[in-house]
Write a protein that holds these residues in place. Structure first.
Motif, short mmCIF file in Angstrom:
data_model
loop_
_atom_site.label_atom_id
_atom_site.label_comp_id
_atom_site.label_asym_id
_atom_site.label_seq_id
_atom_site.Cartn_x
_atom_site.Cartn_y
_atom_site.Cartn_z
N LYS A 135 49.31 34.59 73.14
CA LYS A 135 49.69 33.22 73.53
C LYS A 135 50.61 33.23 74.75
O LYS A 135 50.56 32.31 75.56
N LYS A 139 48.61 31.17 77.22
CA LYS A 139 49.18 29.81 77.00
C LYS A 139 48.21 28.94 76.19
O LYS A 139 47.72 29.38 75.16
N ASN A 140 47.87 27.74 76.72
CA ASN A 140 47.01 26.86 75.91
C ASN A 140 45.53 27.24 75.96
O ASN A 140 44.69 26.56 75.40
N LYS A 141 45.22 28.35 76.66
CA LYS A 141 43.82 28.83 76.70
C LYS A 141 43.60 29.88 75.60
O LYS A 141 42.55 30.52 75.54
N SER A 142 44.59 30.05 74.77
CA SER A 142 44.47 31.09 73.72
C SER A 142 43.36 30.74 72.74
O SER A 142 43.16 29.58 72.39
N ASP A 166 45.99 30.15 63.14
CA ASP A 166 45.40 28.82 62.90
C ASP A 166 44.83 28.72 61.50
O ASP A 166 44.86 27.67 60.88
N SER A 190 48.31 20.93 62.95
CA SER A 190 47.82 20.30 64.18
C SER A 190 46.30 20.46 64.29
O SER A 190 45.60 19.57 64.76
N TYR A 191 45.78 21.58 63.79
CA TYR A 191 44.33 21.80 63.84
C TYR A 191 43.62 20.85 62.88
O TYR A 191 42.61 20.22 63.21
#
Ligand SMILES: Cc1ncc(COP(=O)(O)O)c(C=O)c1O
Length: 458
Positions: A135, A139-142, A166, A190-191
């Motif tokens: 991560k 970042k948010n492309k993980s 997750d 969140s998922y």
């Protein structure tokens, strides 16, 4: 009065959440680990068949077969392929994270599947740091992380929030010693929130949605009606561990497992090595101890061993197929005595099953002992001879006054030591071919004569 099933289910989810460190709403009750893995993969928005691009599922070579079957089904339905990361017992957390990052930069990795503890080699993967490293880089492309916790819960400390995964799928029928057919899946809040519609395994809820808006709770991803009884059993199994933890904190439970397993591994190496036993992963620090026998490549042998251990000694092992081996799981309820007992039980099976091999082994052991004795004798005899030489040298130094005489004596001393070392090496080589006490006696006589020649020129 009987409690309403819905309340019972809530309290079960609450117990699970306390045990694995998450919110009760993040828990979905499942039948087993496979069910949790299938639910997780089924919830991912993979590219449809016919798309130009392909989604990738990354998994390690040490995942359980059940993961392969789940992936196979997903590959049939979507534009998905899988890639295997090869791990060895030396793979470091940094290496694993680096591989995931570099593949993710090149390809469209949607999800990474990792065992928390591998079922065959018993490796404990540092999932928290692998995820953190990935991560940090991506970042948010993980990619998403789906953790197979079948061999971890009830074995090592698990806190899913700290792992930052997750999904975390596990069951109660292994290390928790709960009822077969009970398990749980953790899905990050969140998922769940973002992917409400993708947990579409229970058609009844698709219908029910017309009448009732879906919430983000894990409860909404469970079947409408369940056999609550087995989950009550699962809750009890967890409570037993939670209670035990009060007396023995979670880490200490694992420390106890680790200590007994280490003892078991040591005993295997010490007592079963002569029978060709080999630990599958001697570096492992988990309670999974798998071993194979060098000359036994056939699963049948391990099946027979497993059956004999169960019938005669009430010891439950598990046969691994690829490569063939037998696996034992050491729980916090086991003792060192039981670990030793299991090794003795295997020894007794081996002696019964392979008497000729055992005879050969005891001959080999005897020979090894004799050779150890010979080696010791050679070392001692030459050490004694060297002591005599150094005493003589000390005397010579005090006796001589001239520098040349001292130098001469030093040279002689060094040469004698060299001659002794050379002879000692010759005898050590020769020792390997000696087979009896008589050979040893003759060797002793010969050594004395040779040493006298070197020391006194006789
Ligand atoms: C690592 C691992 N994952 C998944 C499974 C499948 O477990 P379940 O029977 O709970 O589906 C097993 C079974 O042994 C396992 O060891």
């Amino acid at each position: 009065m009987l409690e309403a099933p819905e309340n019972v289910r809530s309290s079960i989810r609450e117990t699970v959440s306390r045990f694995i460190g998450c919110k009760a709403d993040e828990v979905i009750l499942t039948h087993n680990t496979t069910h949790g893995i299938a639910l997780s993969l089924g919830s991912i928005n993979f590219l449809p068949k016919g798309s130009k691009e392909v989604d990738l599922i990354l998994l390690t070579n040490l995942e359980h077969d059940t993961v392969d079957y789940c992936i196979e089904r997903i590959e049939k339905k979507f534009n998905v392929k899988h890639l295997i990361l090869n791990l060895s017992s030396n793979s470091s957390t940094k290496d694993i994270a680096k591989d995931i990052v570099s593949i993710s930069k090149e390809r469209n990795v949607k999800v990474v599947i990792l065992s928390h503890v591998t079922y065959n080699t018993g490796q404990i993967l540092d999932v928290a740091n692998i995820i953190a490293e990935v991560k940090k880089e991506l970042k948010n492309k993980s990619p998403l992380f789906l953790i197979d916790g079948a061999q971890a819960v009830g074995h090592i400390p698990v806190n899913v929030s700290a792992l930052d995964c997750d999904f975390y799928a596990a069951d109660a029928h292994k290390w928790l010693m709960g009822p077969p057919g009970s398990g749980f899946l953790y899905v990050k809040e969140s998922y769940l929130e973002e992917h409400k519609e993708y947990f579409d395994f229970y058609e009844n809820y698709m219908v029910a949605e017309k009448y009732r808006p879906r919430s983000k709770s894990g409860r909404e991803r469970e079947p409408a009606t369940m056999n609550v009884g087995i989950y009550v059993g699962m809750k009890c199994a967890i409570e037993v561990i939670l209670d035990a933890q009060k007396e023995m904190p979670r880490l200490s439970m694992y420390e106890r497992i680790k200590a007994i397993s280490e003892q078991f591994r040591r005993q295997v190496e010490e007592k079963l090595k002569p029978y060709g036993a080999r630990l599958i992963n001697h570096n492992s620090t988990s309670g999974i101890v798998s071993l194979a026998f060098i000359e036994q490549q056939n699963v049948e042998f391990y099946n027979e061993m497993r059956e004999a251990l169960d019938k005669k000694f009430r010891i439950i092992g598990r046969v691994l197929w690829d490569p063939p081996a037998i696996r034992f799981c050491i729980s916090y309820l086991n003792s060192e005595w039981e670990a030793n007992f299991a090794v003795e039980a295997m020894k007794s099976f081996l002696e019964e099953k392979m008497p000729s091999a055992c005879k050969k082994i005891s001959e080999i052991q005897e020979l090894n002992l004799l050779q150890e004795k010979i080696k010791k004798k050679i070392e001692e005899t030459f050490a004694y001879a060297k002591d005599i030489v150094s005493e003589r040298q000390k005397l010579a130094v005090t006796r001589f006054s001239k520098f040349e005489d001292i130098e001469e004596s030093k040279k002689m001393y060094e040469q004698t030591i060299k001659d002794l070392d050379y002879k000692k090496d010759e005898y050590l080589k020769k020792a390997k071919s000696l087979k009896s006490e008589i050979d040893l006696q003759e060797l002793e006589k010969e050594m004395k004569e040779e040493i006298n020649k070197i020391l006194y020129g006789e």
